[in-house]
Scaffold this active site. Sequence first.
Site, PDB file in Angstrom:
ATOM      1  CG  ASP A 134      -1.497   1.793  -3.611  1.00 28.09           C
ATOM      2  OD1 ASP A 134      -0.277   1.545  -3.631  1.00 28.09           O
ATOM      3  OD2 ASP A 134      -2.048   2.455  -2.707  1.00 28.09           O
TER       4      ASP A 134
ATOM      5  N   GLY B   3      -6.102  -2.271   0.244  1.00 29.15           N
ATOM      6  CA  GLY B   3      -5.366  -1.008   0.129  1.00 29.15           C
ATOM      7  C   GLY B   3      -4.120  -1.038  -0.742  1.00 29.15           C
TER       8      GLY B   3
ATOM      9  CG  ASN C 124      -1.899   1.135   1.249  1.00 28.48           C
ATOM     10  OD1 ASN C 124      -1.949   1.928   0.304  1.00 28.48           O
ATOM     11  ND2 ASN C 124      -2.678   1.222   2.309  1.00 28.48           N
TER      12      ASN C 124
ATOM     13  CG  ASP D  15      -9.598 -14.812 -16.705  1.00 30.68           C
ATOM     14  OD1 ASP D  15      -8.842 -15.380 -15.904  1.00 30.68           O
ATOM     15  OD2 ASP D  15     -10.826 -14.735 -16.544  1.00 30.68           O
TER      16      ASP D  15
ATOM     17  CG  ASN E 216      -5.098   4.496  -3.529  1.00 31.71           C
ATOM     18  OD1 ASN E 216      -4.941   3.768  -2.545  1.00 31.71           O
ATOM     19  ND2 ASN E 216      -4.259   4.493  -4.547  1.00 31.71           N
ATOM     20  CG  ASP E 217      -5.747   2.668   1.859  1.00 22.98           C
ATOM     21  OD1 ASP E 217      -5.111   2.462   0.802  1.00 22.98           O
ATOM     22  OD2 ASP E 217      -5.217   2.691   2.992  1.00 22.98           O
TER      23      ASP E 217
ATOM     24  CD  GLU F  21      -7.164 -19.081 -15.971  1.00 21.59           C
ATOM     25  OE1 GLU F  21      -7.210 -19.391 -14.780  1.00 21.59           O
ATOM     26  OE2 GLU F  21      -8.079 -18.460 -16.539  1.00 21.59           O
TER      27      GLU F  21
HETATM   28 CA   LIG Z   1      -3.807   2.361  -1.166  1.00 19.40          CA
END
Ligand SMILES: [Ca+2]
Length: 620
Positions: free
Chosen positions: A161, A159, A134, A338, A139-140, A367
């Site tokens: 990033d 959190g 984090n 994916d 921006n949490d 994948e």
């Molecule tokens: Ca954050």
Amino acid sequence: MKIACLFLAGAILCCADGPEITKVEPPDWVAASQPTTLRMLLTGSNLAGVQVKPCGSLPAAANLSVSANSSYLFFDLTIPARVRPGKCAIEASSPAGRTSAPFEIVPPLNRQQNFNGFSSDDVIYLIMPDRFANGDPSNDDPAVSHGLFDRAKARYYHGGDFAGIEQRLPYLKDLGVTAIWLTPIYDNANRLNERERYANQAITDYHGYGAVDYYGVEEHFGNLESLRHLVSEAHRFGIKVIQDQVANHTGPYHPWLRNPPAADWFHGTESEHPNETWQTWTLLDPHASKAMLRGTLDGWFLNILPDLNQDNPETARYLIQNTMWWIARTGIDGIRQDTVPYVPRAFWRKWTNAIHAGYPQFRVVGEVFDQDPSFTSFFQGGRKGFDEVDTGLDSVFDFPLYYAIRHFFARHGSATELSKVAAHDSLYPDPARLVSFLGLHDVSRFLNEPGATNDDLARAFTFLFSVRGMPMIYYGDEIGMHGGDDPDNRRDFPGGWREDTRNAFESNGRTAEENKLFDHVRHLAAIRRHSAPLRQGTMIQLFCNDHTYAFARVLGGQRVLAVFHDGPDQESVRIPVHSPGFGDGAHLTDALSGLPSVDVDKGFVEIPLPARAAAIYQIN
Ligand SMILES: [Ca+2]
Ligand SMILES: [Ca+2]
Ligand SMILES: [Ca+2]
């Protein structure tokens, strides 16, 4: 424009019918040396019958197509060669009113520093951005998606990033990592996901696999600028970036679900659609009817993830153009795609053709989550399948080898499983391009296998760094993180948060056991970095029984011998080393300094293997 219209005319008639634009896709495009025709998609209302005037000097819009409810408008926009970057506006007008929306031509990124692909020379490291570090607490818990952040809940945002990853680039560089794969960074739902539940609670899409905007960046992670900054900083550290893309399905809260751009944009609707049947074997069955394939190709995962219809040319074009946008705008080097089997192979051919035409060095790994190499190999590009389709996919993940690694190194099963997987390499167009791994975010951690120890994990890493293919580390495995099935296998990396009680990114924050494993993995990465045969050599299988496995890697005049022993007792093993070219009298030393040196005698080396041992012998 509605408001301006109100002031000017004050008439309900005017305002109710005037066009509105709420979204422009793509929102911008890079200037190029070749002319490019984009298929633009405007989202809004009252778009039927509008005339579109593209930016400034750009040529007129062509091939307009509006959705039945007037809320989507497709049109062709040609960007001439070497057009000057700048902002402009796309205007839409009808007799009822006019509106405009911003668009921009942006400068291209440097070709030498970006789009460089990945190969067996690389060491890949898989990061879940929410769970690694984090770097930006602001921006949490963003205002737009308030309430999804709670580190105490395993399926909430924690959190992590882009800023946190960027701060840990020196750690990754020190470990020997040369490429990072980030799980999806698309904008995901700004609300709880009430359609999936965990422990009887609503959950969040912290994992990134629930896109609500293919051109958006998840605000918990950063924004387009901070992503671009991360890619550019990673490149400065000699680390490439692999983006995770999902073309099979959107998230359950994508606005298209209730209002699709076309009636057949998805396979069915929210209330009426096929559920995923998981009958993947039908895909390589020459006897399967189209109806039988449909359950696998068209089904909605978990009965809730809207399955995109790539057979609709507008949908296919949207997805391909979106991929090209991410590449050009961020400078990424590769894509992890994916759930590849659940999309028609003919789409992958078009998708990879577009990527490779634009960026010849760029690489894609798909994948294909299956234990059977006859299935996984079917999806690697380089030759046509029975269906006359070459997917063009550079690589697939080596799930068959993953299962064999767990079987031998963690569960102490037979080594013959490893040898059998390598034997099936004949099925692949290019086995050197398989991405090999001993864990990732969709399976429980290695150390959660019953009875598995740090020493077992260390030997598995020795195997991973000496076998053919492209090794990948799942974040935290290098320090022996634990974790059961999803989401327990996605715990926060200790030290990634300021409030953490210790920092395992630094040696003085790691336990002795963690340092031993970390140093081992770092040593392996260095050995591989300095050994062309380990990175690029031919693999020659030499010896196998239930407890012991040996192979050589050979390139030009260089050769390496890798030996693995899982018996509970010491055992002396004679390995024939003539065929990979180890001459009599050659003196072989273990690069890991664990086992005694040996000499080649009459085409054999006799190695006194201690219980549970691994070695990488090089000629000294
Ligand atoms: Ca954050
Ligand atoms: Ca979001
Ligand atoms: Ca599908």
